[in-house]
Design an enzyme around this catalytic site. Structure first.
Site, PDB file in Angstrom:
ATOM      1  N   ARG A   1       0.821  -1.222   0.000  1.00 23.79           N
ATOM      2  CA  ARG A   1       0.000   0.000   0.000  1.00 23.79           C
ATOM      3  C   ARG A   1       0.848   1.262   0.000  1.00 23.79           C
ATOM      4  O   ARG A   1       0.398   2.325   0.427  1.00 23.79           O
ATOM      5  CB  ARG A   1      -0.970  -0.001   1.186  1.00 23.79           C
ATOM      6  CG  ARG A   1      -2.017  -1.098   1.084  1.00 23.79           C
ATOM      7  CD  ARG A   1      -2.982  -1.079   2.245  1.00 23.79           C
ATOM      8  NE  ARG A   1      -3.976  -2.140   2.107  1.00 23.79           N
ATOM      9  CZ  ARG A   1      -4.822  -2.499   3.058  1.00 23.79           C
ATOM     10  NH1 ARG A   1      -4.795  -1.868   4.224  1.00 23.79           N
ATOM     11  NH2 ARG A   1      -5.688  -3.468   2.867  1.00 23.79           N
TER      12      ARG A   1
ATOM     13  N   LYS B   1       3.973  11.400 -11.468  1.00 28.77           N
ATOM     14  CA  LYS B   1       3.066  10.615 -12.299  1.00 28.77           C
ATOM     15  C   LYS B   1       3.703   9.260 -12.604  1.00 28.77           C
ATOM     16  O   LYS B   1       4.831   9.195 -13.092  1.00 28.77           O
ATOM     17  CB  LYS B   1       2.751  11.337 -13.607  1.00 28.77           C
ATOM     18  CG  LYS B   1       1.742  12.453 -13.485  1.00 28.77           C
ATOM     19  CD  LYS B   1       1.369  12.999 -14.855  1.00 28.77           C
ATOM     20  CE  LYS B   1       0.268  14.034 -14.759  1.00 28.77           C
ATOM     21  NZ  LYS B   1      -0.119  14.562 -16.094  1.00 28.77           N
TER      22      LYS B   1
ATOM     23  N   GLU C   1      11.335  17.867 -25.042  1.00 32.93           N
ATOM     24  CA  GLU C   1      10.650  18.247 -23.801  1.00 32.93           C
ATOM     25  C   GLU C   1      11.222  19.539 -23.227  1.00 32.93           C
ATOM     26  O   GLU C   1      10.499  20.324 -22.617  1.00 32.93           O
ATOM     27  CB  GLU C   1      10.758  17.115 -22.774  1.00 32.93           C
ATOM     28  CG  GLU C   1       9.951  15.862 -23.122  1.00 32.93           C
ATOM     29  CD  GLU C   1       8.458  16.008 -22.838  1.00 32.93           C
ATOM     30  OE1 GLU C   1       8.039  17.079 -22.329  1.00 32.93           O
ATOM     31  OE2 GLU C   1       7.713  15.059 -23.121  1.00 32.93           O
TER      32      GLU C   1
ATOM     33  N   LYS D   1       9.097  22.805 -14.463  1.00 32.34           N
ATOM     34  CA  LYS D   1       8.134  21.757 -14.100  1.00 32.34           C
ATOM     35  C   LYS D   1       7.876  21.747 -12.604  1.00 32.34           C
ATOM     36  O   LYS D   1       6.726  21.598 -12.162  1.00 32.34           O
ATOM     37  CB  LYS D   1       8.636  20.383 -14.548  1.00 32.34           C
ATOM     38  CG  LYS D   1       7.625  19.284 -14.189  1.00 32.34           C
ATOM     39  CD  LYS D   1       7.801  18.014 -14.959  1.00 32.34           C
ATOM     40  CE  LYS D   1       6.618  17.082 -14.717  1.00 32.34           C
ATOM     41  NZ  LYS D   1       6.730  15.819 -15.449  1.00 32.34           N
TER      42      LYS D   1
ATOM     43  N   GLU E   1      -3.177  17.936 -11.177  1.00 28.51           N
ATOM     44  CA  GLU E   1      -3.790  18.433 -12.412  1.00 28.51           C
ATOM     45  C   GLU E   1      -5.289  18.659 -12.245  1.00 28.51           C
ATOM     46  O   GLU E   1      -6.103  18.344 -13.117  1.00 28.51           O
ATOM     47  CB  GLU E   1      -3.528  17.444 -13.560  1.00 28.51           C
ATOM     48  CG  GLU E   1      -3.510  18.067 -14.942  1.00 28.51           C
ATOM     49  CD  GLU E   1      -3.016  17.113 -16.007  1.00 28.51           C
ATOM     50  OE1 GLU E   1      -3.776  16.828 -16.944  1.00 28.51           O
ATOM     51  OE2 GLU E   1      -1.863  16.655 -15.911  1.00 28.51           O
TER      52      GLU E   1
ATOM     53  N   ARG F   1      -1.408  22.434 -14.229  1.00 25.64           N
ATOM     54  CA  ARG F   1      -0.481  21.374 -14.619  1.00 25.64           C
ATOM     55  C   ARG F   1      -0.781  20.864 -16.025  1.00 25.64           C
ATOM     56  O   ARG F   1       0.094  20.307 -16.686  1.00 25.64           O
ATOM     57  CB  ARG F   1      -0.528  20.223 -13.605  1.00 25.64           C
ATOM     58  CG  ARG F   1       0.490  19.136 -13.912  1.00 25.64           C
ATOM     59  CD  ARG F   1       0.717  18.187 -12.759  1.00 25.64           C
ATOM     60  NE  ARG F   1       1.685  17.165 -13.134  1.00 25.64           N
ATOM     61  CZ  ARG F   1       2.265  16.335 -12.282  1.00 25.64           C
ATOM     62  NH1 ARG F   1       1.990  16.396 -10.994  1.00 25.64           N
ATOM     63  NH2 ARG F   1       3.131  15.433 -12.707  1.00 25.64           N
TER      64      ARG F   1
ATOM     65  N   ASN G   1       1.122  19.418 -20.841  1.00 30.48           N
ATOM     66  CA  ASN G   1       0.725  18.520 -21.933  1.00 30.48           C
ATOM     67  C   ASN G   1       0.795  19.197 -23.298  1.00 30.48           C
ATOM     68  O   ASN G   1       0.270  18.651 -24.276  1.00 30.48           O
ATOM     69  CB  ASN G   1      -0.695  17.995 -21.683  1.00 30.48           C
ATOM     70  CG  ASN G   1      -0.765  17.115 -20.460  1.00 30.48           C
ATOM     71  OD1 ASN G   1       0.013  16.179 -20.310  1.00 30.48           O
ATOM     72  ND2 ASN G   1      -1.686  17.419 -19.559  1.00 30.48           N
TER      73      ASN G   1
ATOM     74  N   HIS H   1       1.089  17.075 -26.344  1.00 32.63           N
ATOM     75  CA  HIS H   1       0.849  15.678 -25.977  1.00 32.63           C
ATOM     76  C   HIS H   1      -0.469  15.122 -26.492  1.00 32.63           C
ATOM     77  O   HIS H   1      -0.554  13.929 -26.782  1.00 32.63           O
ATOM     78  CB  HIS H   1       0.928  15.511 -24.460  1.00 32.63           C
ATOM     79  CG  HIS H   1       2.325  15.522 -23.926  1.00 32.63           C
ATOM     80  ND1 HIS H   1       3.165  16.608 -24.069  1.00 32.63           N
ATOM     81  CD2 HIS H   1       3.042  14.590 -23.259  1.00 32.63           C
ATOM     82  CE1 HIS H   1       4.333  16.336 -23.507  1.00 32.63           C
ATOM     83  NE2 HIS H   1       4.283  15.128 -23.021  1.00 32.63           N
TER      84      HIS H   1
ATOM     85  N   HIS I   1       0.221  11.946 -28.442  1.00 29.84           N
ATOM     86  CA  HIS I   1      -0.230  10.618 -28.013  1.00 29.84           C
ATOM     87  C   HIS I   1      -1.027   9.921 -29.113  1.00 29.84           C
ATOM     88  O   HIS I   1      -0.968   8.692 -29.247  1.00 29.84           O
ATOM     89  CB  HIS I   1      -1.067  10.729 -26.737  1.00 29.84           C
ATOM     90  CG  HIS I   1      -0.252  10.926 -25.503  1.00 29.84           C
ATOM     91  ND1 HIS I   1      -0.814  11.251 -24.281  1.00 29.84           N
ATOM     92  CD2 HIS I   1       1.078  10.841 -25.277  1.00 29.84           C
ATOM     93  CE1 HIS I   1       0.132  11.362 -23.374  1.00 29.84           C
ATOM     94  NE2 HIS I   1       1.292  11.119 -23.951  1.00 29.84           N
TER      95      HIS I   1
ATOM     96  N   HIS J   1       8.660   8.880 -27.760  1.00 25.88           N
ATOM     97  CA  HIS J   1       7.732   9.816 -27.129  1.00 25.88           C
ATOM     98  C   HIS J   1       8.118  11.271 -27.417  1.00 25.88           C
ATOM     99  O   HIS J   1       7.270  12.100 -27.787  1.00 25.88           O
ATOM    100  CB  HIS J   1       7.680   9.578 -25.619  1.00 25.88           C
ATOM    101  CG  HIS J   1       6.834  10.563 -24.880  1.00 25.88           C
ATOM    102  ND1 HIS J   1       5.463  10.613 -25.019  1.00 25.88           N
ATOM    103  CD2 HIS J   1       7.161  11.564 -24.024  1.00 25.88           C
ATOM    104  CE1 HIS J   1       4.974  11.594 -24.273  1.00 25.88           C
ATOM    105  NE2 HIS J   1       5.985  12.185 -23.661  1.00 25.88           N
TER     106      HIS J   1
END
Length: 364
Positions: A119, A141, A183, A225, A235, A240, A244, A247, A251, A265
């Site tokens: 956990r 993330k 990036e 960042k 987000e 935030r 993206n 992105h 994506h 990527h």
């Protein structure tokens, strides 16, 4: 050494940027070891290139490595299950810290495993690709890919420390370095126009491996960042979401190419950034000169900026269908990160997908 902080109250942590950090890893990681041991998750490529160096840098601390296959295909249920089983077999406890030693795939996998084993236990990021150093290692993330889409199953789980050693990038090939550079450009385009001008002047030398330039660019991107993550960790406020930029389009391109090495990527992000700028021009939000400047810079570094560069012939409807699996979808609508110019990105929830289809059709 550059020391940056992600200010998240009790979950705050430092990001250290310095050449040679890997060789002095024990100075920063010994306190995370239990009984003189640290579990290190890496992949075959990174461990072969840098594993011995990390082990030496850990000094008296013993590295217990878990080595996974490299590549985006490893961000799967099967690899996650294998990693969790290995961690439990090694007796990982809640107070332990797992070290993620690799690129973005390893950071995502190790971070997600750390979020769910017992956990939740701690983890430390030692990113070894430029893309991971400036982006995925910071912000908490973690995720895997599933058939429905990229990064759709995961958790927010902040690391306890991030160690960035630019010298590990010496083993990267030029393509991987360019992918990470995309990036850095993204951060400049979000809200730092002076950084973009600096990149236009210094990008070629940076990509040539000039240490001082790499350090400056990495620190600038990470600072950007860290600032945004501290303002909007999960987000939920929209702030935030600016991270993206490129992105949503990118994506879709990754999905169309099967999340394979055909399109890295960072390459998808570069092409997606150009799409975002050109779409903003069509909506009369952004000066065409800014879009042309961005495309020219990315193209000059060898990054793809047109769908034809990637070899994609899919129509707009097919690419938009990929976008509909985006986890950021709200009420059936997608947030698009558009721009009013270099350094002026913003979130737009009013975009009609039919408009995006027509836009992409003209660029297929």
């Amino acid at each position: 050494m550059t020391i940056l902080n992600v200010a998240l109250g009790q979950r705050s942590y430092d990001i250290l940027v310095e050449e040679g950090l890997l060789d002095r890893a024990a100075d920063h990681l010994a306190g995370f070891a239990r009984d003189g041991r640290l579990i290190v998750v890496s992949d075959e490529t990174v461990w072969a290139a840098q594993g011995e160096r990390l082990s030496r840098g850990l000094g008296p601390v013993q590295a217990a490595p878990i080595i996974l296959p490299p590549g985006e295909a490893s961000k799967s249920w099967a690899t996650l299950a294998h990693l969790v089983d290995r961690l439990l077999a090694l007796g990982v406890e809640r107070r332990d810290h797992i070290v993620a030693f690799g690129g973005g795939v390893i950071g995502d996998l190790a971070g997600f495993a750390a979020a769910i084993v017992n956990r939740g236990c701690g983890f430390v990021q030692i990113p070894t690709s430029l893309l991971a150093q400036v982006d995925s290692s910071v912000g908490g993330k973690t995720a895997i890919n599933v058939p429905a889409g990229k990064n759709l199953v995961g958790a927010f789980h902040q690391p306890s420390l991030v160690l960035i050693d630019p010298t590990v990038l010496a083993t990267l090939d030029a393509r991987q370095l360019r992918a990470g550079y995309a990036e850095i450009v993204k951060y400049a385009l979000i809200e730092d126009a002076p950084l973009f001008a600096w990149l236009e002047e210094n990008g070629p030398a940076l990509l040539g491996g000039e240490p001082g330039l790499l350090h400056h660019a990495i620190a600038a991107a990470v600072a950007g960042k860290a600032r945004i993550v501290a303002e909007d960790e999960r987000e939920t406020l929209g702030r935030r979401a600016l991270l993206n930029l490129g992105h949503t389009f990118g994506h879709a391109l990754e999905a169309e190419t099967g999340y394979s090495d055909r399109l890295l990527h960072g390459e998808a992000v570069a092409a997606g950034i150009v799409c975002a700028f050109q779409f903003s021009v069509e909506r009369r939000l952004c000066p065409s000169a800014d879009a042309e400047r961005v495309q020219a810079h990315l193209a000059a570094t060898g990054l793809p900026t047109r769908l034809g560069d990637i070899g994609i012939a899919a129509d707009g409807r097919r690419l938009v269908a990929h976008m509909m699996h985006d986890k950021k979808r709200e009420g059936g609508r997608l947030p698009f990160i558009l721009t009013r110019g270099i350094g002026q990105a913003f979130v737009d929830m009013s975009v009609e997908l039919e408009e995006v289809e027509h836009f992409l059709d003209r660029r297929a």
